[in-house]
Design an enzyme around this catalytic site. Structure first.
Site, mmCIF file in Angstrom:
data_model
loop_
_atom_site.group_PDB
_atom_site.id
_atom_site.type_symbol
_atom_site.label_atom_id
_atom_site.label_comp_id
_atom_site.label_asym_id
_atom_site.label_seq_id
_atom_site.Cartn_x
_atom_site.Cartn_y
_atom_site.Cartn_z
ATOM 1 N N CYS A 1 -36.697 50.097 -62.529
ATOM 2 C CA CYS A 1 -35.323 49.241 -62.458
ATOM 3 C C CYS A 1 -35.527 47.707 -62.687
ATOM 4 O O CYS A 1 -34.779 47.231 -63.125
ATOM 5 C CB CYS A 1 -34.733 49.467 -61.004
ATOM 6 S SG CYS A 1 -34.301 51.340 -61.032
ATOM 7 N N HIS B 1 -29.377 43.792 -60.360
ATOM 8 C CA HIS B 1 -29.690 45.117 -60.641
ATOM 9 C C HIS B 1 -28.448 45.695 -59.857
ATOM 10 O O HIS B 1 -28.108 45.385 -59.064
ATOM 11 C CB HIS B 1 -30.933 45.879 -59.987
ATOM 12 C CG HIS B 1 -31.250 47.129 -60.329
ATOM 13 N ND1 HIS B 1 -30.811 47.828 -61.450
ATOM 14 C CD2 HIS B 1 -31.647 48.010 -59.308
ATOM 15 C CE1 HIS B 1 -31.021 49.109 -61.181
ATOM 16 N NE2 HIS B 1 -31.443 49.185 -59.828
ATOM 17 N N ASN C 1 -26.232 53.430 -61.293
ATOM 18 C CA ASN C 1 -27.588 52.740 -61.529
ATOM 19 C C ASN C 1 -28.291 53.343 -62.804
ATOM 20 O O ASN C 1 -28.840 54.363 -63.192
ATOM 21 C CB ASN C 1 -28.492 52.929 -60.343
ATOM 22 C CG ASN C 1 -29.937 52.421 -60.340
ATOM 23 O OD1 ASN C 1 -30.348 51.883 -61.319
ATOM 24 N ND2 ASN C 1 -30.668 52.718 -59.197
HETATM 25 O O1 UT7 Z 1 -32.751 51.360 -58.524
HETATM 26 C C1 UT7 Z 1 -33.803 51.452 -57.612
HETATM 27 C C2 UT7 Z 1 -33.299 50.905 -56.286
HETATM 28 N N1 UT7 Z 1 -32.600 52.039 -55.473
HETATM 29 C C3 UT7 Z 1 -31.807 51.477 -54.802
HETATM 30 O O2 UT7 Z 1 -31.501 50.433 -54.354
HETATM 31 C C4 UT7 Z 1 -31.232 52.803 -53.834
HETATM 32 C C5 UT7 Z 1 -31.264 52.270 -52.354
HETATM 33 N N2 UT7 Z 1 -30.649 53.320 -51.292
HETATM 34 C C6 UT7 Z 1 -29.149 53.527 -51.395
HETATM 35 O O3 UT7 Z 1 -28.587 52.971 -52.004
HETATM 36 C C7 UT7 Z 1 -28.937 54.335 -50.327
HETATM 37 O O4 UT7 Z 1 -29.750 54.459 -49.162
HETATM 38 C C8 UT7 Z 1 -28.172 55.736 -50.970
HETATM 39 C C9 UT7 Z 1 -26.946 55.411 -51.491
HETATM 40 C C10 UT7 Z 1 -29.290 56.298 -51.580
HETATM 41 C C11 UT7 Z 1 -27.878 56.633 -49.656
HETATM 42 O O5 UT7 Z 1 -26.875 55.983 -48.682
HETATM 43 P P1 UT7 Z 1 -27.539 55.994 -47.083
HETATM 44 O O6 UT7 Z 1 -26.307 55.379 -46.322
HETATM 45 O O7 UT7 Z 1 -28.580 55.407 -46.769
HETATM 46 O O8 UT7 Z 1 -27.397 57.406 -46.864
HETATM 47 P P2 UT7 Z 1 -28.729 58.521 -46.321
HETATM 48 O O9 UT7 Z 1 -29.490 58.796 -47.609
HETATM 49 O O10 UT7 Z 1 -29.156 58.127 -45.061
HETATM 50 O O11 UT7 Z 1 -27.926 59.773 -46.145
HETATM 51 C C12 UT7 Z 1 -26.639 59.910 -45.197
HETATM 52 C C13 UT7 Z 1 -26.209 61.442 -45.273
HETATM 53 C C14 UT7 Z 1 -27.269 62.450 -45.139
HETATM 54 O O12 UT7 Z 1 -26.621 63.542 -44.304
HETATM 55 P P3 UT7 Z 1 -27.112 63.560 -42.580
HETATM 56 O O13 UT7 Z 1 -28.666 63.683 -42.511
HETATM 57 O O14 UT7 Z 1 -26.727 62.507 -41.954
HETATM 58 O O15 UT7 Z 1 -26.427 64.702 -42.100
HETATM 59 C C15 UT7 Z 1 -27.463 63.249 -46.307
HETATM 60 O O16 UT7 Z 1 -27.828 64.571 -46.390
HETATM 61 O O17 UT7 Z 1 -25.416 61.775 -46.538
HETATM 62 C C16 UT7 Z 1 -25.899 62.826 -46.862
HETATM 63 N N3 UT7 Z 1 -25.962 62.833 -48.360
HETATM 64 C C17 UT7 Z 1 -25.010 63.226 -49.181
HETATM 65 N N4 UT7 Z 1 -23.563 63.660 -48.884
HETATM 66 C C18 UT7 Z 1 -22.729 63.737 -49.851
HETATM 67 C C19 UT7 Z 1 -27.122 62.623 -49.239
HETATM 68 N N5 UT7 Z 1 -26.429 62.429 -50.476
HETATM 69 C C20 UT7 Z 1 -25.261 63.068 -50.429
HETATM 70 C C21 UT7 Z 1 -24.283 63.028 -51.393
HETATM 71 N N6 UT7 Z 1 -23.248 63.563 -51.037
HETATM 72 N N7 UT7 Z 1 -24.463 62.998 -52.812
#
Ligand code: UT7
Length: 318
Positions: free
Chosen positions: A113, A245, A275
């Site tokens: 990225c 980004h 992204n």
């Molecule tokens: O390009 C390189 C750089 N990349 C980034 O900068 C990405 C950085 N990270 C992020 O943008 C965020 O961390 C995400 C958007 C990837 C995720 O957001 P989050 O608020 O950190 O959520 P999480 O990964 O902690 O997941 C929260 C919940 C989980 O469920 P439980 O364990 O709380 O029950 C996941 O299983 O959301 C669930 N989950 C989803 N639910 C519906 C994960 N993916 C999905 C989905 N739809 N697609």
């Protein structure tokens, strides 16, 4: 003083545009979750015949047209990608041939990225050193082809596309004022691909621990933007536009807040493109140039962070 300035920008997106609702038909997710957690509403997905090099070539043609230059004016092509058409040769050489350039320097840069920031830094160093005069600097990706479509934590976040700039030697005060790059390979397992030519003999799929990447992203991006501004003898108050980004709207907000930058100065395209890895900064840049936001004389900061980790920022006088 010889610097490297942007003479034209261009971008290209695959024809197919996929909404969150359409994704939710095949992936266990919802429009509400994706918008709330990331700000993404749409992404473009490459179809048959659309590859990293075809998107890159379309973006490059538009950047050349905007610059009023012919392909034969180009003596350097640096293409940032993690999804090349072939493991080798470099996709930059495919773009070179498609543009009808018989001889120039052409190579790919792999910094995921942050790839476009790395590519800009390499190209502007070569231009300043006099070993290149007019460069095409491109970020192009077809991440859809390395996504695990069963992994909802990653597949909803990425899209395909390409952005390009013509970076040329210039002595009127415009151009790249500073560029600062970083890498820290200890974080490999937070964002990586689980395959490769020399390990599995396959391409592999994207794996990410999103929450941990998020935490590092805000800290690293705010810090590297501060470093790049200091190198250019500027502060946040001098900035007209930040072109970040486009990984997550919440990262963009948090980073801007950390630097005391008002949200109106941040170019945000994540809702429409998702992204697109190395393509995301030049895609957003082209959007803001074409809609008239970025104008001559503006101070523009580019920044990105990605797998490796790698991260970087550049300050330009437009
Ligand atoms: O390009 C390189 C750089 N990349 C980034 O900068 C990405 C950085 N990270 C992020 O943008 C965020 O961390 C995400 C958007 C990837 C995720 O957001 P989050 O608020 O950190 O959520 P999480 O990964 O902690 O997941 C929260 C919940 C989980 O469920 P439980 O364990 O709380 O029950 C996941 O299983 O959301 C669930 N989950 C989803 N639910 C519906 C994960 N993916 C999905 C989905 N739809 N697609």
């Amino acid at each position: 003083m010889r610097r490297a300035a942007v003479f034209g920008t261009g971008s290209a997106l695959p024809v197919r545009r996929v909404s969150n609702a359409e994704l939710a038909e095949t992936v266990d997710t919802s429009d509400e979750w994706i918008v709330e957690r990331s700000g993404i509403r749409f992404r473009h997905i490459a179809g048959e015949g659309e590859t990293t090099s075809t998107l890159a070539t379309d973006a490059a043609r538009r950047a050349l047209a905007a610059a009023g230059m012919a392909a034969t004016d180009i003596d350097l092509i640096v293409l940032a990608t993690a999804t090349p058409d072939q493991t080798f040769p470099a996709s930059a050489t495919l773009v070179q041939t498609a543009l009808g350039i018989d001889d120039c320097v052409a190579f790919d840069v792999a910094a995921v990225c942050s790839g476009f920031l790395y590519a800009v830094s390499v190209a502007e160093s070569m231009i300043r050193a006099g070993s290149a005069t007019n460069a095409l600097v491109i970020g192009a990706e077809t991440f859809s082809r390395i996504l695990d479509w069963e992994d909802r934590a990653t597949c909803v976040l990425f899209g395909d596309g390409a952005g390009a700039i013509v970076l040329g030697a210039c002595e009127d005060g415009r151009g790249v004022l500073s560029a600062k790059l970083h890498a820290d390979g200890r974080h490999n397992q937070l964002l990586y691909v689980d395959g490769g030519p020399s390990t599995t003999g396959t391409v592999g799929k994207v794996r990410m621990k999103g929450r941990e990447v998020f935490r590092h992203a805000v800290t690293n991006l705010a810090s590297v933007m501060g470093e790049a501004l200091a190198m250019a003898d500027l502060t946040s108050a001098d900035v007209d536009w930040v072109v970040p980004h486009q990984a997550n709207a919440r990262i963009l907000d948090a980073t801007a807040r950390k630097l005391g930058l008002p949200p109106e100065k941040v170019v945000v395209t994540v809702a429409d493109h998702a992204n697109t890895s190395a393509a995301s900064v030049p895609l957003a840049l082209d959007t803001a140039v074409r809609d008239g936001r970025i104008k001559a004389g503006d101070i523009v900061v580019l920044e990105a962070m990605g797998g490796g980790f790698t991260w970087g920022a550049a300050v330009l006088c437009w």
